[in-house]
Scaffold this active site. Structure first.
Site, PDB file in Angstrom:
ATOM      1  N   HIS A 256       0.839  -1.195   0.000  1.00 50.24           N
ATOM      2  CA  HIS A 256       0.000   0.000   0.000  1.00 50.24           C
ATOM      3  C   HIS A 256       0.878   1.250   0.000  1.00 50.24           C
ATOM      4  O   HIS A 256       2.097   1.177  -0.172  1.00 50.24           O
ATOM      5  CB  HIS A 256      -0.976  -0.007   1.182  1.00 50.24           C
ATOM      6  CG  HIS A 256      -0.329  -0.145   2.524  1.00 50.24           C
ATOM      7  ND1 HIS A 256       0.539   0.790   3.039  1.00 50.24           N
ATOM      8  CD2 HIS A 256      -0.427  -1.128   3.468  1.00 50.24           C
ATOM      9  CE1 HIS A 256       0.952   0.411   4.241  1.00 50.24           C
ATOM     10  NE2 HIS A 256       0.384  -0.755   4.523  1.00 50.24           N
TER      11      HIS A 256
ATOM     12  N   HIS B 269       4.159   1.413   2.144  1.00 46.52           N
ATOM     13  CA  HIS B 269       5.303   0.688   1.588  1.00 46.52           C
ATOM     14  C   HIS B 269       5.927   1.476   0.435  1.00 46.52           C
ATOM     15  O   HIS B 269       7.151   1.560   0.303  1.00 46.52           O
ATOM     16  CB  HIS B 269       4.857  -0.687   1.071  1.00 46.52           C
ATOM     17  CG  HIS B 269       4.156  -1.540   2.088  1.00 46.52           C
ATOM     18  ND1 HIS B 269       2.887  -2.008   1.906  1.00 46.52           N
ATOM     19  CD2 HIS B 269       4.542  -1.983   3.303  1.00 46.52           C
ATOM     20  CE1 HIS B 269       2.517  -2.728   2.954  1.00 46.52           C
ATOM     21  NE2 HIS B 269       3.507  -2.720   3.826  1.00 46.52           N
TER      22      HIS B 269
ATOM     23  N   CYS C 212       1.404 -10.986  21.525  1.00 49.76           N
ATOM     24  CA  CYS C 212       0.496 -10.518  20.477  1.00 49.76           C
ATOM     25  C   CYS C 212       0.738 -11.350  19.225  1.00 49.76           C
ATOM     26  O   CYS C 212       1.854 -11.341  18.681  1.00 49.76           O
ATOM     27  CB  CYS C 212       0.714  -9.038  20.167  1.00 49.76           C
ATOM     28  SG  CYS C 212      -0.274  -8.477  18.755  1.00 49.76           S
TER      29      CYS C 212
ATOM     30  N   CYS D  68       1.538  -9.021  16.121  1.00 46.18           N
ATOM     31  CA  CYS D  68       2.908  -8.478  16.145  1.00 46.18           C
ATOM     32  C   CYS D  68       3.958  -9.579  16.102  1.00 46.18           C
ATOM     33  O   CYS D  68       5.112  -9.327  15.767  1.00 46.18           O
ATOM     34  CB  CYS D  68       3.153  -7.670  17.426  1.00 46.18           C
ATOM     35  SG  CYS D  68       2.277  -6.120  17.536  1.00 46.18           S
TER      36      CYS D  68
ATOM     37  N   CYS E 264      -2.563  -5.315  23.287  1.00 48.89           N
ATOM     38  CA  CYS E 264      -1.384  -4.973  22.482  1.00 48.89           C
ATOM     39  C   CYS E 264      -1.355  -3.461  22.268  1.00 48.89           C
ATOM     40  O   CYS E 264      -2.367  -2.875  21.865  1.00 48.89           O
ATOM     41  CB  CYS E 264      -1.445  -5.694  21.143  1.00 48.89           C
ATOM     42  SG  CYS E 264      -0.238  -5.086  19.947  1.00 48.89           S
TER      43      CYS E 264
ATOM     44  N   HIS F 131      -2.002  -3.093  18.196  1.00 48.46           N
ATOM     45  CA  HIS F 131      -3.246  -3.566  17.589  1.00 48.46           C
ATOM     46  C   HIS F 131      -4.473  -3.411  18.482  1.00 48.46           C
ATOM     47  O   HIS F 131      -5.598  -3.651  18.043  1.00 48.46           O
ATOM     48  CB  HIS F 131      -3.096  -5.040  17.174  1.00 48.46           C
ATOM     49  CG  HIS F 131      -2.079  -5.249  16.102  1.00 48.46           C
ATOM     50  ND1 HIS F 131      -0.765  -5.572  16.379  1.00 48.46           N
ATOM     51  CD2 HIS F 131      -2.168  -5.140  14.751  1.00 48.46           C
ATOM     52  CE1 HIS F 131      -0.101  -5.680  15.246  1.00 48.46           C
ATOM     53  NE2 HIS F 131      -0.919  -5.420  14.252  1.00 48.46           N
TER      54      HIS F 131
ATOM     55  N   LYS G  48      -6.918   7.234   9.664  1.00 43.35           N
ATOM     56  CA  LYS G  48      -5.940   6.161   9.494  1.00 43.35           C
ATOM     57  C   LYS G  48      -6.382   5.271   8.337  1.00 43.35           C
ATOM     58  O   LYS G  48      -7.567   4.989   8.178  1.00 43.35           O
ATOM     59  CB  LYS G  48      -5.845   5.338  10.784  1.00 43.35           C
ATOM     60  CG  LYS G  48      -4.789   4.250  10.737  1.00 43.35           C
ATOM     61  CD  LYS G  48      -4.715   3.497  12.056  1.00 43.35           C
ATOM     62  CE  LYS G  48      -3.686   2.381  11.978  1.00 43.35           C
ATOM     63  NZ  LYS G  48      -3.615   1.603  13.232  1.00 43.35           N
TER      64      LYS G  48
ATOM     65  N   LYS H  71      -8.871  -0.935   5.716  1.00 42.80           N
ATOM     66  CA  LYS H  71      -9.714  -1.647   4.747  1.00 42.80           C
ATOM     67  C   LYS H  71     -11.187  -1.466   5.099  1.00 42.80           C
ATOM     68  O   LYS H  71     -12.039  -1.379   4.224  1.00 42.80           O
ATOM     69  CB  LYS H  71      -9.356  -3.136   4.742  1.00 42.80           C
ATOM     70  CG  LYS H  71      -8.018  -3.445   4.084  1.00 42.80           C
ATOM     71  CD  LYS H  71      -7.766  -4.938   4.070  1.00 42.80           C
ATOM     72  CE  LYS H  71      -6.403  -5.252   3.465  1.00 42.80           C
ATOM     73  NZ  LYS H  71      -6.106  -6.686   3.502  1.00 42.80           N
TER      74      LYS H  71
END
Length: 501
Positions: A18, A21, A126, A129, A144, A147, A312, A315
């Site tokens: 995405h 990256h 986690c 992670c 976590c 997350h 943020k 999806k």
């Protein structure tokens, strides 16, 4: 001779690539292209991180094997890098057999030196992670911190890396190498973390099968982060760790120093990472290198995160930006340029289509593109061809030299927004020169004077094309072609304006 060695992180293939990256990778590509233009011998590494429980999970959800899943997603990264015109030299996958052998050999070497030892662990874990968290790191209600999901109680036999042994050496290194932790705004976070005390790190799993097996104890697979970080040296030619599988490791097989290619590359000049993995690269990785008696990278730079329209990327929200789709609609080069003009590199940024269109029209269509079209069209009325050599007045040559010096300084600070600001500012000054001198009117009374002004503009824009190329390689090449010696042709606009709906 030492080559310039720059790396992206290797990207975890539990999902498709995405904008985040792309941001890291384009940043390294810009640097690689710039330093190559300065005559440096650059090695630019990227790749994919392909082991761990999350890969098993993603593959199972799709009903395929982990290897089939990693092959598919890794190929999507390669395809995106081709689309985004990424000029990497090497692409590593952690499922490459040569990398796995290096990881195994390093593990055995550190086991032999006492930097790795067998023990057991009970604690909070986690799954997303693939990391243990102690009480001080947990979020509210034992969740976590990344997350926000409940942590799992885990008890298992594990090998530990003696991270605690390197607390003082790391602090000493940070103090003696102030550029290692970059940008400086993120340095205190790491220094304070290390000063708070380092605990030995669990570096194997017995419940994760998709990983590199420990050679001397195959019931364990090597922790995905320990495996992944080693990519930077396995890709650099740390082949002296490799050995015949049927023979024990011999001491002479464990030396990196004799690997000629490795010596040309290591230590890395720059590890570029997102801020969420800064700690792994500035605490765990340098400690492993110290345990191996290898020099540390010169710099680890952590950039910020992108949100989309103030939210943020998610999806669920349906706001994940696909850089390939954006590039297909508006051009890859404008997308590359926008990402590094909009926000100072290192800080968090917000992507909005309004900002993108405004930047595109102002910086590219109205500034650089318009100047190129006007200059060529006006010159075509004076003469049919562009000459090869254009001698610029001394004051113009000095301005170019001063701008180049400022650009070089900004690159050293990884201040990409400043580089573009300087380039766009230089072009704006040329546009102002056109407005002030009015060559189209001057041509009626002083054709030679108008011609000199236009040739000066051509010479200056040749420099703009060179400066812009690391950010916009296709546009830079097209500008260079249009400004080259030869007949002046009719051209479509370099940047067609984006109309307001």
């Amino acid at each position: 001779m030492k080559k310039m060695y720059i790396t992206t992180p290797i990207y975890y293939v539990n999902s498709v690539p995405h904008l985040g990256h792309a941001y890291t990778t384009i940043a390294c590509d810009i640097l690689a292209r710039y330093y190559r233009s300065q005559g440096k011998d650059v090695r630019f590494l990227t790749g994919t991180d392909e082991h761990g429980a999350n890969i098993e999970k993603s593959a199972a959800a799709k009903g395929v094997s982990p290897k089939a899943w990693t092959d598919e997603v890794s190929a999507k990264y390669r395809a995106l890098w081709k689309t985004l015109n990424i000029s990497y030299d090497s692409f590593i996958r952690t499922t490459d057999p040569a990398h796995e052998q290096v990881v195994q050999a390093i593990f055995e070497k550190l086991l032999k030196s006492g930097d790795i030892y067998l023990g057991s662990y009970s604690g909070k874990y986690c799954v997303s992670c693939e990391q243990y968290y102690d009480e001080s790191e947990m979020g509210e209600n034992c969740t976590c911190p990344v997350h926000k999901k409940p942590l799992t109680d885990v008890h298992e036999e594990t090998y530990f890396f003696k991270l605690s042994r390197y607390e003082k050496p790391l602090l000493k290194y940070y103090e003696e190498h102030p550029d290692f932790l970059s940008p400086k705004t993120r340095a205190n976070e790491i220094i304070n973390f290390v000063k708070g005390g380092l605990r030995d790190l669990s570096v194997t799993r017995t419940k994760v099968k998709w990983g590199v097996p420990v050679k001397s104890n195959p019931a364990h697979t090597i922790y995905v982060w320990f495996d992944a970080l080693i990519n930077y040296i396995s890709a650099a030619g740390a082949g002296m760790f490799l050995c015949d599988e049927n023979k024990p490791l011999h001491e002479e097989k464990l030396s990196l120093i004799d690997a000629q290619d490795f010596n040309e590359l290591w230590p890395a000049d720059l590890h570029m990472v997102g801020k969420e993995i800064f700690r792994f690269h500035t605490v765990i990785w340098p400690a492993v290198l110290m345990a191996l008696n290898l020099p540390l990278p010169h710099q680890v730079f952590a950039h910020g995160w992108w949100t989309v329209e103030g939210e943020k990327m998610s999806k669920t929200l349906g706001n994940v930006i696909d850089p390939a789709e954006l590039g297909a609609k508006y051009g890859v080069d404008p997308v590359r340029a926008f990402l590094f003009r909009e926000v100072p590199f290192g800080q968090d940024g917000d992507f909005s289509m309004t900002s993108f269109k405004n930047r595109y029209n102002a910086d590219l269509a109205n500034n650089i593109g318009n100047l190129l079209s006007r200059t060529l069209n006006m010159l075509a009325k004076q003469q049919p061809e562009i000459p090869a050599e254009i001698v610029l007045p001394a004051e113009v040559a000095q301005k170019i030299a001063d701008t180049q010096t400022a650009i070089d300084a900004a690159y050293k600070q990884l201040a990409f927004d400043k580089v573009l600001e300087l380039i766009y500012g230089f072009s704006s000054d040329l546009n102002k020169q056109v407005a002030d001198t009015k060559p189209w009117e001057l041509a009626k009374t002083d054709p030679e004077g108008a011609r000199k002004i236009l040739l000066e503009l051509i010479g200056c824009q040749r420099k703009t094309a060179a400066w812009i190329t690391p950010f916009m390689p296709t546009v830079g090449a097209e500008m260079t072609r249009r400004l080259a010696a030869g007949p002046i042709e009719k051209y479509a606009p370099l940047f067609p304006r984006i109309a307001d709906k």
